[in-house]
Design a protein around this motif. Structure first.
Motif, PDB file in Angstrom:
ATOM      1  N   LEU A 116      79.514  10.157  29.353  1.00  0.00           N
ATOM      2  CA  LEU A 116      78.848  10.614  30.563  1.00  0.00           C
ATOM      3  C   LEU A 116      78.314  12.030  30.409  1.00  0.00           C
ATOM      4  CD1 LEU A 116      78.106   9.882  33.466  1.00  0.00           C
ATOM      5  CD2 LEU A 116      80.318  10.773  34.171  1.00  0.00           C
ATOM      6  N   VAL A 117      79.099  12.893  29.802  1.00  0.00           N
ATOM      7  CA  VAL A 117      78.658  14.283  29.578  1.00  0.00           C
ATOM      8  C   VAL A 117      77.449  14.314  28.654  1.00  0.00           C
ATOM      9  CG1 VAL A 117      79.313  16.459  28.464  1.00  0.00           C
ATOM     10  CG2 VAL A 117      80.871  15.364  30.078  1.00  0.00           C
ATOM     11  N   VAL A 118      77.492  13.548  27.563  1.00  0.00           N
ATOM     12  CA  VAL A 118      76.361  13.507  26.630  1.00  0.00           C
ATOM     13  C   VAL A 118      75.119  12.981  27.336  1.00  0.00           C
ATOM     14  CG1 VAL A 118      75.479  12.380  24.550  1.00  0.00           C
ATOM     15  CG2 VAL A 118      77.780  13.334  24.566  1.00  0.00           C
ATOM     16  N   TYR A 119      75.274  11.938  28.124  1.00  0.00           N
ATOM     17  CA  TYR A 119      74.146  11.356  28.857  1.00  0.00           C
ATOM     18  C   TYR A 119      73.560  12.373  29.838  1.00  0.00           C
ATOM     19  CZ  TYR A 119      71.569   8.288  31.981  1.00  0.00           C
ATOM     20  OH  TYR A 119      70.586   7.709  32.751  1.00  0.00           O
ATOM     21  N   LEU A 120      74.414  13.048  30.600  1.00  0.00           N
ATOM     22  CA  LEU A 120      73.930  14.012  31.587  1.00  0.00           C
ATOM     23  C   LEU A 120      73.296  15.230  30.930  1.00  0.00           C
ATOM     24  CD1 LEU A 120      76.714  13.827  34.302  1.00  0.00           C
ATOM     25  CD2 LEU A 120      74.409  12.872  34.389  1.00  0.00           C
ATOM     26  N   VAL A 121      73.832  15.670  29.807  1.00  0.00           N
ATOM     27  CA  VAL A 121      73.204  16.777  29.076  1.00  0.00           C
ATOM     28  C   VAL A 121      71.814  16.348  28.586  1.00  0.00           C
ATOM     29  CG1 VAL A 121      73.348  18.169  26.965  1.00  0.00           C
ATOM     30  CG2 VAL A 121      75.337  17.948  28.451  1.00  0.00           C
ATOM     31  N   GLY A 122      71.701  15.126  28.117  1.00  0.00           N
ATOM     32  CA  GLY A 122      70.382  14.610  27.710  1.00  0.00           C
ATOM     33  C   GLY A 122      69.410  14.575  28.870  1.00  0.00           C
ATOM     34  N   VAL A 123      69.875  14.150  30.038  1.00  0.00           N
ATOM     35  CA  VAL A 123      69.024  14.127  31.231  1.00  0.00           C
ATOM     36  C   VAL A 123      68.572  15.546  31.580  1.00  0.00           C
ATOM     37  CG1 VAL A 123      69.016  13.697  33.716  1.00  0.00           C
ATOM     38  CG2 VAL A 123      69.948  11.985  32.164  1.00  0.00           C
ATOM     39  N   ILE A 124      69.488  16.488  31.509  1.00  0.00           N
ATOM     40  CA  ILE A 124      69.143  17.880  31.824  1.00  0.00           C
ATOM     41  C   ILE A 124      68.097  18.411  30.843  1.00  0.00           C
ATOM     42  CG2 ILE A 124      70.064  20.238  31.809  1.00  0.00           C
ATOM     43  CD1 ILE A 124      72.670  19.044  32.975  1.00  0.00           C
ATOM     44  N   ILE A 125      68.271  18.121  29.565  1.00  0.00           N
ATOM     45  CA  ILE A 125      67.305  18.576  28.556  1.00  0.00           C
ATOM     46  C   ILE A 125      65.926  18.001  28.834  1.00  0.00           C
ATOM     47  CG2 ILE A 125      66.684  18.369  26.107  1.00  0.00           C
ATOM     48  CD1 ILE A 125      69.700  18.599  25.495  1.00  0.00           C
ATOM     49  N   TYR A 126      65.852  16.711  29.123  1.00  0.00           N
ATOM     50  CA  TYR A 126      64.551  16.092  29.374  1.00  0.00           C
ATOM     51  C   TYR A 126      63.940  16.570  30.688  1.00  0.00           C
ATOM     52  CZ  TYR A 126      64.945  13.163  25.286  1.00  0.00           C
ATOM     53  OH  TYR A 126      65.029  12.723  23.991  1.00  0.00           O
ATOM     54  N   LEU A 127      64.754  16.892  31.672  1.00  0.00           N
ATOM     55  CA  LEU A 127      64.213  17.450  32.908  1.00  0.00           C
ATOM     56  C   LEU A 127      63.606  18.833  32.676  1.00  0.00           C
ATOM     57  CD1 LEU A 127      66.842  16.392  35.590  1.00  0.00           C
ATOM     58  CD2 LEU A 127      64.489  15.605  35.376  1.00  0.00           C
ATOM     59  N   PHE A 128      64.250  19.650  31.856  1.00  0.00           N
ATOM     60  CA  PHE A 128      63.676  20.966  31.543  1.00  0.00           C
ATOM     61  C   PHE A 128      62.374  20.817  30.752  1.00  0.00           C
ATOM     62  CE2 PHE A 128      67.939  22.910  32.346  1.00  0.00           C
ATOM     63  CZ  PHE A 128      67.510  23.795  33.331  1.00  0.00           C
ATOM     64  N   ARG A 129      62.351  19.876  29.820  1.00  0.00           N
ATOM     65  CA  ARG A 129      61.108  19.626  29.072  1.00  0.00           C
ATOM     66  C   ARG A 129      60.008  19.152  30.018  1.00  0.00           C
ATOM     67  NH1 ARG A 129      62.989  16.342  23.658  1.00  0.00           N
ATOM     68  NH2 ARG A 129      64.153  18.036  22.684  1.00  0.00           N
ATOM     69  N   GLY A 130      60.360  18.263  30.927  1.00  0.00           N
ATOM     70  CA  GLY A 130      59.380  17.772  31.901  1.00  0.00           C
ATOM     71  C   GLY A 130      58.862  18.886  32.783  1.00  0.00           C
ATOM     72  N   ALA A 131      59.734  19.802  33.166  1.00  0.00           N
ATOM     73  CA  ALA A 131      59.298  20.936  33.991  1.00  0.00           C
ATOM     74  C   ALA A 131      58.303  21.802  33.232  1.00  0.00           C
ATOM     75  CB  ALA A 131      60.505  21.756  34.428  1.00  0.00           C
ATOM     76  N   ALA A 132      58.535  22.004  31.949  1.00  0.00           N
ATOM     77  CA  ALA A 132      57.605  22.799  31.143  1.00  0.00           C
ATOM     78  C   ALA A 132      56.249  22.107  31.045  1.00  0.00           C
ATOM     79  CB  ALA A 132      58.190  23.030  29.746  1.00  0.00           C
ATOM     80  N   HIS A 133      56.268  20.790  30.873  1.00  0.00           N
ATOM     81  CA  HIS A 133      55.009  20.051  30.800  1.00  0.00           C
ATOM     82  C   HIS A 133      54.288  20.074  32.146  1.00  0.00           C
ATOM     83  CE1 HIS A 133      55.534  18.675  26.733  1.00  0.00           C
ATOM     84  NE2 HIS A 133      56.720  18.159  27.010  1.00  0.00           N
ATOM     85  N   LEU A 134      55.032  19.994  33.228  1.00  0.00           N
ATOM     86  CA  LEU A 134      54.406  20.050  34.547  1.00  0.00           C
ATOM     87  C   LEU A 134      53.781  21.410  34.813  1.00  0.00           C
ATOM     88  CD1 LEU A 134      56.872  18.062  36.815  1.00  0.00           C
ATOM     89  CD2 LEU A 134      54.566  17.431  36.147  1.00  0.00           C
ATOM     90  N   GLN A 135      54.420  22.472  34.338  1.00  0.00           N
ATOM     91  CA  GLN A 135      53.832  23.805  34.511  1.00  0.00           C
ATOM     92  C   GLN A 135      52.536  23.913  33.721  1.00  0.00           C
ATOM     93  OE1 GLN A 135      56.939  26.488  33.352  1.00  0.00           O
ATOM     94  NE2 GLN A 135      57.915  26.472  35.365  1.00  0.00           N
ATOM     95  N   ALA A 136      52.507  23.378  32.519  1.00  0.00           N
ATOM     96  CA  ALA A 136      51.285  23.401  31.718  1.00  0.00           C
ATOM     97  C   ALA A 136      50.190  22.568  32.387  1.00  0.00           C
ATOM     98  CB  ALA A 136      51.560  22.885  30.311  1.00  0.00           C
ATOM     99  N   LEU A 137      50.567  21.426  32.935  1.00  0.00           N
ATOM    100  CA  LEU A 137      49.600  20.566  33.620  1.00  0.00           C
ATOM    101  C   LEU A 137      49.044  21.255  34.851  1.00  0.00           C
ATOM    102  CD1 LEU A 137      48.226  17.789  33.915  1.00  0.00           C
ATOM    103  CD2 LEU A 137      50.220  17.066  35.228  1.00  0.00           C
ATOM    104  N   ALA A 138      49.898  21.894  35.621  1.00  0.00           N
ATOM    105  CA  ALA A 138      49.437  22.602  36.819  1.00  0.00           C
ATOM    106  C   ALA A 138      48.494  23.734  36.442  1.00  0.00           C
ATOM    107  CB  ALA A 138      50.635  23.148  37.587  1.00  0.00           C
TER     108      ALA A 138
END
Length: 89
Positions: free
Chosen positions: A20-42
């Protein structure tokens, strides 16, 4: 036997928590990556909006000229229809 079951339960619980910890850490990493891509898109969309802002005035001028051209072409079309009627085409 009771100690074995207790130890097995602890191992299973530890594994579930670890997964569960590994899965949630992976989710957090991908959410931060997605936020960076959204900032670039905006930023890109804002640049597109800035670059296309001057088009509004030019398109109004073009639209007015096309309206005048439409009137002339409609007149030519009606004359061609009349000519086709005379020539029985």
């Amino acid at each position: 036997m009771g100690d074995y079951l207790f130890l097995a339960t602890l191992v299973v619980v530890a594994l579930v928590v670890l997964v569960l910890v590994v899965y949630l850490v992976g989710v957090i990493i991908y959410l931060f990556r997605g936020a960076a891509h959204l900032q670039a898109l905006a930023g890109g969309l804002q640049q597109v909006a800035n670059d296309t802002a001057p088009l509004a005035g030019k398109l109004t001028t073009i639209n007015g000229t096309l309206g005048q051209l439409h009137g002339g072409l409609s007149s030519v079309n009606s004359h061609l229809v009349a000519i086709a009627g005379v020539l029985k085409l």
